[in-house]
Design a protein around this motif. Structure first.
Motif, PDB file in Angstrom:
ATOM      1  N   THR A   9       0.833  -1.187   0.000  1.00 33.14           N
ATOM      2  CA  THR A   9       0.000   0.000   0.000  1.00 33.14           C
ATOM      3  C   THR A   9       0.876   1.249   0.000  1.00 33.14           C
ATOM      4  O   THR A   9       2.105   1.152   0.042  1.00 33.14           O
ATOM      5  N   GLU A  10       0.242   2.390  -0.065  1.00 29.26           N
ATOM      6  CA  GLU A  10       0.945   3.665   0.008  1.00 29.26           C
ATOM      7  C   GLU A  10       0.495   4.392   1.268  1.00 29.26           C
ATOM      8  O   GLU A  10      -0.645   4.241   1.700  1.00 29.26           O
ATOM      9  N   VAL A  11       1.408   5.178   1.825  1.00 34.47           N
ATOM     10  CA  VAL A  11       1.145   5.912   3.057  1.00 34.47           C
ATOM     11  C   VAL A  11       1.641   7.338   2.890  1.00 34.47           C
ATOM     12  O   VAL A  11       2.705   7.558   2.319  1.00 34.47           O
ATOM     13  N   ARG A  12       0.853   8.285   3.370  1.00 30.49           N
ATOM     14  CA  ARG A  12       1.296   9.684   3.426  1.00 30.49           C
ATOM     15  C   ARG A  12       1.628  10.005   4.875  1.00 30.49           C
ATOM     16  O   ARG A  12       0.841   9.705   5.777  1.00 30.49           O
ATOM     17  N   LEU A  13       2.771  10.635   5.080  1.00 29.59           N
ATOM     18  CA  LEU A  13       3.228  10.967   6.427  1.00 29.59           C
ATOM     19  C   LEU A  13       3.131  12.463   6.680  1.00 29.59           C
ATOM     20  O   LEU A  13       3.307  13.267   5.772  1.00 29.59           O
ATOM     21  N   ARG A  14       2.891  12.824   7.944  1.00 28.22           N
ATOM     22  CA  ARG A  14       2.939  14.226   8.361  1.00 28.22           C
ATOM     23  C   ARG A  14       4.407  14.629   8.491  1.00 28.22           C
ATOM     24  O   ARG A  14       5.303  13.795   8.467  1.00 28.22           O
ATOM     25  N   PRO A  25      -8.107  -0.348  -0.323  1.00 28.85           N
ATOM     26  CA  PRO A  25      -8.654  -0.773  -1.619  1.00 28.85           C
ATOM     27  C   PRO A  25      -9.717   0.173  -2.182  1.00 28.85           C
ATOM     28  O   PRO A  25      -9.833   0.333  -3.390  1.00 28.85           O
ATOM     29  N   GLU A  26     -10.475   0.841  -1.308  1.00 24.27           N
ATOM     30  CA  GLU A  26     -11.519   1.754  -1.781  1.00 24.27           C
ATOM     31  C   GLU A  26     -11.055   3.202  -1.918  1.00 24.27           C
ATOM     32  O   GLU A  26     -11.831   4.072  -2.284  1.00 24.27           O
ATOM     33  N   GLY A  27      -9.791   3.476  -1.654  1.00 25.94           N
ATOM     34  CA  GLY A  27      -9.238   4.821  -1.829  1.00 25.94           C
ATOM     35  C   GLY A  27      -8.505   5.314  -0.589  1.00 25.94           C
ATOM     36  O   GLY A  27      -8.355   4.597   0.393  1.00 25.94           O
ATOM     37  N   TRP A  28      -8.044   6.570  -0.651  1.00 26.23           N
ATOM     38  CA  TRP A  28      -7.289   7.168   0.459  1.00 26.23           C
ATOM     39  C   TRP A  28      -8.197   7.394   1.657  1.00 26.23           C
ATOM     40  O   TRP A  28      -9.320   7.881   1.516  1.00 26.23           O
ATOM     41  N   SER A  61     -14.367   6.082   8.263  1.00 25.25           N
ATOM     42  CA  SER A  61     -15.140   4.862   8.489  1.00 25.25           C
ATOM     43  C   SER A  61     -15.093   4.386   9.936  1.00 25.25           C
ATOM     44  O   SER A  61     -15.939   3.598  10.356  1.00 25.25           O
ATOM     45  N   GLY A  62     -14.108   4.819  10.699  1.00 23.96           N
ATOM     46  CA  GLY A  62     -13.966   4.367  12.073  1.00 23.96           C
ATOM     47  C   GLY A  62     -13.414   2.965  12.195  1.00 23.96           C
ATOM     48  O   GLY A  62     -13.464   2.360  13.258  1.00 23.96           O
ATOM     49  N   ASP A  63     -12.882   2.429  11.097  1.00 22.88           N
ATOM     50  CA  ASP A  63     -12.267   1.098  11.121  1.00 22.88           C
ATOM     51  C   ASP A  63     -10.849   1.197  11.683  1.00 22.88           C
ATOM     52  O   ASP A  63     -10.157   2.194  11.489  1.00 22.88           O
TER      53      ASP A  63
END
Length: 83
Positions: A9-14, A25-28, A61-63
């Motif tokens: 997957t891809e991750v954006r960091l602060r 899978p459903e987006g950012w 989503s709170g997941d």
């Protein structure tokens, strides 16, 4: 329900290095907070496994999701989602 994913997957960091968003899978999805972080280092005598795991709460989503960064390869992987 637990959904096993085990996929890159891809991750954006602060700016401070905390996770800001994760590509599911459903987006950012924005991360509300990281509840837990731990390091796994094993099999140093063979092919080393060095991973930094994160358990995060998604904002929309709170997941809860669990992902890791492979410290050898520098890649991110989505492991599971708790819904």
């Amino acid at each position: 329900m637990t959904e096993l994913l085990d996929q890159p997957t891809e991750v954006r960091l602060r700016a401070g290095g905390e996770i800001e968003a994760v590509l599911l899978p459903e987006g950012w999805r924005l991360v509300a907070r990281t509840a837990n972080r731990w390091l796994v280092e094993t099999d140093w005598w063979r092919r080393p496994v060095r991973r930094e795991y994160h358990r995060c709460l998604t904002r929309s989503s709170g997941d809860w999701i669990e992902l890791y960064r492979d410290l050898e390869a520098g890649t991110w992987h989505l492991v599971r989602r708790y819904a």
